[in-house]
Enzyme design. Structure first.
Site, PDB file in Angstrom:
ATOM      1  N   GLN A 116      31.474  26.988   9.131  1.00 45.83           N
ATOM      2  CA  GLN A 116      30.203  27.251   9.794  1.00 45.83           C
ATOM      3  C   GLN A 116      29.129  27.598   8.752  1.00 45.83           C
ATOM      4  OE1 GLN A 116      29.309  26.711  12.851  1.00 45.83           O
ATOM      5  NE2 GLN A 116      31.251  26.378  13.899  1.00 45.83           N
ATOM      6  N   CYS A 169      32.086  -7.576  28.179  1.00 45.06           N
ATOM      7  CA  CYS A 169      31.164  -8.630  27.732  1.00 45.06           C
ATOM      8  C   CYS A 169      31.794 -10.018  27.820  1.00 45.06           C
ATOM      9  CB  CYS A 169      30.692  -8.335  26.306  1.00 45.06           C
ATOM     10  SG  CYS A 169      29.624  -6.876  26.197  1.00 45.06           S
ATOM     11  N   ASP A 221      36.167  29.491  16.877  1.00 43.96           N
ATOM     12  CA  ASP A 221      35.043  29.774  15.982  1.00 43.96           C
ATOM     13  C   ASP A 221      33.810  30.134  16.792  1.00 43.96           C
ATOM     14  OD1 ASP A 221      34.777  27.171  17.027  1.00 43.96           O
ATOM     15  OD2 ASP A 221      33.421  26.613  15.415  1.00 43.96           O
ATOM     16  N   CYS A 245      34.310  -7.404  23.834  1.00 41.67           N
ATOM     17  CA  CYS A 245      35.065  -6.479  24.675  1.00 41.67           C
ATOM     18  C   CYS A 245      35.322  -7.099  26.052  1.00 41.67           C
ATOM     19  CB  CYS A 245      34.336  -5.137  24.820  1.00 41.67           C
ATOM     20  SG  CYS A 245      32.949  -5.142  25.992  1.00 41.67           S
ATOM     21  N   SER A 303      38.764  24.229  20.293  1.00 39.39           N
ATOM     22  CA  SER A 303      39.196  25.603  20.533  1.00 39.39           C
ATOM     23  C   SER A 303      38.600  26.235  21.775  1.00 39.39           C
ATOM     24  CB  SER A 303      38.813  26.466  19.330  1.00 39.39           C
ATOM     25  OG  SER A 303      37.391  26.605  19.255  1.00 39.39           O
ATOM     26  N   GLY A 304      37.542  25.635  22.315  1.00 40.26           N
ATOM     27  CA  GLY A 304      36.785  26.248  23.390  1.00 40.26           C
ATOM     28  C   GLY A 304      35.540  26.951  22.911  1.00 40.26           C
ATOM     29  N   GLY A 305      35.419  27.113  21.591  1.00 44.57           N
ATOM     30  CA  GLY A 305      34.261  27.825  21.047  1.00 44.57           C
ATOM     31  C   GLY A 305      32.945  27.151  21.347  1.00 44.57           C
ATOM     32  N   PHE A 306      32.879  25.832  21.223  1.00 44.15           N
ATOM     33  CA  PHE A 306      31.618  25.138  21.475  1.00 44.15           C
ATOM     34  C   PHE A 306      31.240  25.186  22.950  1.00 44.15           C
ATOM     35  CE2 PHE A 306      29.099  21.390  22.567  1.00 44.15           C
ATOM     36  CZ  PHE A 306      28.015  21.577  21.715  1.00 44.15           C
ATOM     37  N   CYS A 310      29.385  -9.100  21.340  1.00 47.57           N
ATOM     38  CA  CYS A 310      30.562  -8.262  21.589  1.00 47.57           C
ATOM     39  C   CYS A 310      31.670  -9.060  22.256  1.00 47.57           C
ATOM     40  CB  CYS A 310      30.158  -7.076  22.471  1.00 47.57           C
ATOM     41  SG  CYS A 310      31.526  -5.967  22.882  1.00 47.57           S
ATOM     42  N   GLY A 312      29.102  23.340  13.912  1.00 54.64           N
ATOM     43  CA  GLY A 312      27.786  23.957  13.966  1.00 54.64           C
ATOM     44  C   GLY A 312      26.640  23.097  13.512  1.00 54.64           C
TER      45      GLY A 312
END
Length: 375
Positions: free
Chosen positions: A193, A313, A150, A310, A97-100, A308, A220
């Protein structure tokens, strides 16, 4: 027909832990849970192409409302046909949302009932972000899952402040519901929260889940608190969340937290950890973190992580990757990032397999036995 454009399908519950495997269906495909979502803050998973991330098995990525609002602007993304077309990503997208980001980046800031007044971290412009603007931006972006605006409390926070904050988050959620213009195409998740107070978490969970939404998130936490408190907050919150909808634990991405959250019934996780560590020449392994840029790898001609499979690796040695990093060649940091994203996606595959075999508790114990401070 499902009630929401994003919906949860339960497959199996682990008899050892209560963890669950499921599917989340979205307008841009289905992904298995528990799932780790790579973060593409500015419509790009740092250092990776969408094809590479998809090829590693990611069915959903996260992008950032705050950053895309500031640059290039949600109107430009909308004009391009939405975030999926803009970044050429065919899977699901969740936008926060941009809240953090207001909590972590915007300084100074003034939180009022209408929204948050703050200065841009880019150019210092005075900005005002409200629940209505967050919804408008996310509607423009066209993501499959959008998050309610939030307020994220810092740690520690006084209890009276945390209570006022969670109540404001609930009021903001109601405004988000009212402002959401594309409910048939984009699913809105609410955020619980309450800071580090068990009774406040319960109050918030009751308020947020009383609104009929497509899914719910725990916000949070993982903001600097000790692990014991982190686990306590999950323990008291998850049982209060609906069983028939996705449960999202925000901002969590270390292997131990992914396993612990999964054990407690969480379905979705996200974190910048794999890309941020990769850009600093560090990789994740079953035996802890490896700092590949360290001198001891200068003559290590084996893979960065012998266990691994991937791309990095399979094809390149630790010595070569270290050389690239020391020479400031961006390919070295890309290889570390590639490995880290692959590692966490593969870890979640192993978690899901353990759940299906009713042995996630055993898997957790075995994982902790192998992990150490330094690989």
């Amino acid at each position: 027909m499902p009630e929401f454009p994003v919906w949860y399908e339960h497959i199996h519950t682990c008899k050892q832990t209560g963890a669950r495997v499921g599917k989340v269906h979205t307008p841009h495909g289905t992904f298995m849970t528990p799932a780790f979502m790579p973060v593409g803050t500015q419509a790009s998973v740092k250092g990776m192409s969408p094809e590479e991330v998809s090829g590693m098995g990611a069915g959903i990525i996260l992008s950032n409302t705050y950053h895309l609002w500031l640059r290039p602007g949600s109107d430009i993304v909308a004009e391009a046909g939405g975030l999926h077309k803009f970044m050429n990503w065919n899977g699901a997208v969740l936008t926060d949302s941009g809240g953090f980001q207001v909590f972590s980046l915007a300084k100074p800031k003034d939180i009022v009932e209408e929204g948050v007044k703050f200065s841009s971290h880019i150019d210092g412009r005075k900005l005002f972000l409200t629940p209505e603007i967050s919804m408008q931006v996310q509607n423009d972006l066209g993501s499959d899952i959008i998050m309610a605006f939030d307020e994220c409390c810092p740690y520690p926070s006084p209890k009276d402040y945390a209570k006022r904050s969670l109540e404001r988050t609930t009021r903001w959620l109601d405004r988000c519901i009212e402002a959401h213009k594309r409910p048939d195409e984009q699913a809105l998740f609410g955020i619980i929260q309450g800071s580090m107070y068990e009774d406040l978490r319960k109050i918030s969970a009751e308020q947020i889940t009383s609104r009929n939404l497509a899914g719910y998130a725990i916000g949070g936490i993982s903001v600097g608190e000790p692990k014991e408190l982190f686990l306590k907050m999950i323990d008291c919150t998850v049982p209060l969340m609906p069983e028939d909808k996705p449960r999202y634990l925000m901002g969590v991405g270390t292997p131990d937290y992914l396993i612990e959250g999964s054990c407690r019934g969480v379905d979705m996780f996200d974190c910048v950890l794999p890309t941020r560590m990769g850009r600093h020449g560090t990789i994740l392994t079953d035996h802890g973190r490896k700092i590949i840029r360290d001198k001891k790898y200068a003559r290590d001609f084996g893979p960065m992580d012998p266990g691994c499979d991937c791309y990095a690796c399979r094809n390149y040695s630790a010595a070569y990757v270290r050389h690239l990093i020391k020479a400031n060649e961006m390919f070295g940091l890309r290889l570390c990032t590639f490995h880290n994203i692959h590692y966490l996606l593969r870890l979640m595959e192993r978690v899901r397999e353990a759940i299906m075999n009713d042995r996630l508790g055993d898997f957790r114990d075995e994982y902790y036995k192998t992990i150490s401070q330094e690989a």
